[in-house]
Design a protein around this motif. Structure first.
Motif, PDB file in Angstrom:
ATOM      1  N   ASP A  99       0.824  -1.209   0.000  1.00 42.88           N
ATOM      2  CA  ASP A  99       0.000   0.000   0.000  1.00 42.88           C
ATOM      3  C   ASP A  99       0.858   1.259   0.000  1.00 42.88           C
ATOM      4  N   ASP A 100       1.946   1.262   0.795  1.00 42.78           N
ATOM      5  CA  ASP A 100       2.841   2.417   0.825  1.00 42.78           C
ATOM      6  C   ASP A 100       3.487   2.653  -0.529  1.00 42.78           C
ATOM      7  N   ARG A 101       3.860   1.595  -1.184  1.00 44.48           N
ATOM      8  CA  ARG A 101       4.476   1.707  -2.509  1.00 44.48           C
ATOM      9  C   ARG A 101       3.466   2.244  -3.516  1.00 44.48           C
ATOM     10  N   LYS A 102       2.216   1.800  -3.387  1.00 44.53           N
ATOM     11  CA  LYS A 102       1.164   2.261  -4.280  1.00 44.53           C
ATOM     12  C   LYS A 102       0.906   3.755  -4.081  1.00 44.53           C
ATOM     13  N   ILE A 103       0.902   4.222  -2.826  1.00 41.20           N
ATOM     14  CA  ILE A 103       0.699   5.636  -2.526  1.00 41.20           C
ATOM     15  C   ILE A 103       1.874   6.456  -3.047  1.00 41.20           C
ATOM     16  N   ALA A 104       3.082   5.965  -2.860  1.00 42.41           N
ATOM     17  CA  ALA A 104       4.267   6.690  -3.341  1.00 42.41           C
ATOM     18  C   ALA A 104       4.232   6.821  -4.854  1.00 42.41           C
ATOM     19  N   PHE A 105       3.779   5.790  -5.550  1.00 41.48           N
ATOM     20  CA  PHE A 105       3.675   5.857  -7.006  1.00 41.48           C
ATOM     21  C   PHE A 105       2.637   6.890  -7.414  1.00 41.48           C
ATOM     22  N   ALA A 106       1.521   6.938  -6.691  1.00 41.63           N
ATOM     23  CA  ALA A 106       0.478   7.907  -7.011  1.00 41.63           C
ATOM     24  C   ALA A 106       0.968   9.330  -6.795  1.00 41.63           C
ATOM     25  N   GLU A 107       1.819   9.547  -5.783  1.00 44.65           N
ATOM     26  CA  GLU A 107       2.361  10.877  -5.529  1.00 44.65           C
ATOM     27  C   GLU A 107       3.326  11.310  -6.616  1.00 44.65           C
ATOM     28  N   LYS A 108       3.958  10.363  -7.280  1.00 45.45           N
ATOM     29  CA  LYS A 108       4.893  10.693  -8.352  1.00 45.45           C
ATOM     30  C   LYS A 108       4.174  10.975  -9.664  1.00 45.45           C
ATOM     31  N   GLU A 109       2.856  10.778  -9.698  1.00 45.24           N
ATOM     32  CA  GLU A 109       2.082  10.984 -10.909  1.00 45.24           C
ATOM     33  C   GLU A 109       2.207  12.438 -11.371  1.00 45.24           C
ATOM     34  N   HIS A 110       2.322  12.639 -12.657  1.00 41.85           N
ATOM     35  CA  HIS A 110       2.506  13.957 -13.247  1.00 41.85           C
ATOM     36  C   HIS A 110       1.278  14.835 -12.979  1.00 41.85           C
ATOM     37  N   HIS A 111       1.530  16.127 -12.777  1.00 51.00           N
ATOM     38  CA  HIS A 111       0.461  17.076 -12.450  1.00 51.00           C
ATOM     39  C   HIS A 111      -0.631  17.081 -13.524  1.00 51.00           C
ATOM     40  N   LYS A 142      -1.452  14.732 -15.543  1.00 44.72           N
ATOM     41  CA  LYS A 142      -2.197  13.479 -15.504  1.00 44.72           C
ATOM     42  C   LYS A 142      -3.217  13.496 -14.371  1.00 44.72           C
ATOM     43  N   LYS A 143      -2.827  14.042 -13.217  1.00 41.52           N
ATOM     44  CA  LYS A 143      -3.761  14.173 -12.095  1.00 41.52           C
ATOM     45  C   LYS A 143      -4.923  15.079 -12.477  1.00 41.52           C
ATOM     46  N   ARG A 144      -4.582  16.213 -13.086  1.00 44.88           N
ATOM     47  CA  ARG A 144      -5.627  17.166 -13.473  1.00 44.88           C
ATOM     48  C   ARG A 144      -6.558  16.564 -14.524  1.00 44.88           C
ATOM     49  N   TYR A 145      -5.991  15.763 -15.430  1.00 41.99           N
ATOM     50  CA  TYR A 145      -6.828  15.132 -16.450  1.00 41.99           C
ATOM     51  C   TYR A 145      -7.861  14.220 -15.805  1.00 41.99           C
ATOM     52  N   SER A 146      -7.431  13.422 -14.840  1.00 40.05           N
ATOM     53  CA  SER A 146      -8.391  12.533 -14.174  1.00 40.05           C
ATOM     54  C   SER A 146      -9.392  13.345 -13.355  1.00 40.05           C
ATOM     55  N   HIS A 203       2.293  12.072 -27.487  1.00 41.84           N
ATOM     56  CA  HIS A 203       1.938  13.479 -27.324  1.00 41.84           C
ATOM     57  C   HIS A 203       0.646  13.799 -28.086  1.00 41.84           C
ATOM     58  N   SER A 204       0.504  13.233 -29.266  1.00 44.25           N
ATOM     59  CA  SER A 204      -0.703  13.487 -30.054  1.00 44.25           C
ATOM     60  C   SER A 204      -1.943  12.997 -29.326  1.00 44.25           C
ATOM     61  N   LYS A 205      -1.853  11.832 -28.709  1.00 44.77           N
ATOM     62  CA  LYS A 205      -2.995  11.285 -27.972  1.00 44.77           C
ATOM     63  C   LYS A 205      -3.327  12.179 -26.773  1.00 44.77           C
ATOM     64  N   ARG A 206      -2.308  12.595 -26.046  1.00 39.63           N
ATOM     65  CA  ARG A 206      -2.541  13.482 -24.898  1.00 39.63           C
ATOM     66  C   ARG A 206      -3.197  14.787 -25.325  1.00 39.63           C
ATOM     67  N   ARG A 207      -2.641  15.370 -26.394  1.00 40.24           N
ATOM     68  CA  ARG A 207      -3.172  16.636 -26.897  1.00 40.24           C
ATOM     69  C   ARG A 207      -4.628  16.469 -27.329  1.00 40.24           C
ATOM     70  N   ASP A 208      -4.934  15.369 -28.024  1.00 46.90           N
ATOM     71  CA  ASP A 208      -6.306  15.127 -28.463  1.00 46.90           C
ATOM     72  C   ASP A 208      -7.251  14.931 -27.283  1.00 46.90           C
TER      73      ASP A 208
END
Length: 197
Positions: free
Chosen positions: A50-62, A64-68, A115-120
């Motif tokens: 669980d700690d590893r999963k939380i640490a991975f989520a914290e490393k998520e790009h800004h 990507k977080k905003r997109y979700s 990048h094209s997929k993200r932009r779209d």
């Protein structure tokens, strides 16, 4: 997922099962000592996971977080926002799109499809926000057209634009009102002429 033959499991249980049961009966005192440790070890492994999963989520790009956040929360709440909040979201999405385009220019060609997929994906969100702004603007302008004393929290912070529109209404220049609504909302002239009479 691989299928394990049932016959193999049954054969292993028949061959080693009695030996294992006899071994457990012979070593009851060891089983009593080891059993609680197995539970504690399982709990520690789960906590590490669980700690590893939380640490991975914290490393998520800004972005990507905003997109979700946009997909799961913000887009569903667009009708509840005022124009200023909608414009702020629009500006943020436009800045994300320009960041992706800049990254696409700077990085190697192999990442271009990514990048094209993200932009779209971001452009799809931008379209929804822009459409909501146009729709809400049109509805609010129509309410003001039908009732000049109508008060709106939607246009909070846009007093100058609203006052210009109210002046057009007080002058009763239908043609200028139609042009104003067309410029602001992009709605078809047929719909504007039908609604603003």
């Amino acid at each position: 997922m691989a299928k394990i033959p049932v016959n193999l499991i049954v054969d292993v249980a028949k061959k080693h099962g009695p030996k294992a049961i006899n071994n457990l009966k012979d070593n009851k005192e060891l089983v009593a000592i080891v059993a609680p440790l197995v539970g504690a070890a399982a709990a520690k492994l789960k906590k590490l996971y669980d700690d590893r999963k939380i640490a991975f989520a914290e490393k998520e790009h800004h972005r990507k977080k905003r997109y979700s956040e946009y997909k799961n929360e913000i887009l569903g709440n667009l009708p509840d926002l005022n124009r200023l909040q909608l414009v702020n979201h629009k500006d943020e999405v436009e800045s994300f799109i320009s960041q992706i385009e800049y990254e696409e220019k700077e990085e190697v060609a192999l990442k271009k499809p990514l990048h094209s997929k993200r932009r779209d994906d971001w452009k799809k969100i931008l379209i929804q926000i822009e459409d909501k702004i146009r729709l809400m603007d049109y509805q609010e302008y129509l309410k003001f057209f039908n009732n000049l004393t109508y008060t709106s929290s939607y246009f909070e912070g846009y007093d100058r634009k609203l006052n210009a529109y109210k002046n057009l209404i007080s002058e009763e220049s239908i043609k200028e009102i139609h042009e104003f609504i067309f410029e602001q909302t992009g709605k078809s002239t047929e719909a504007i002429q039908r609604d603003f009479v």
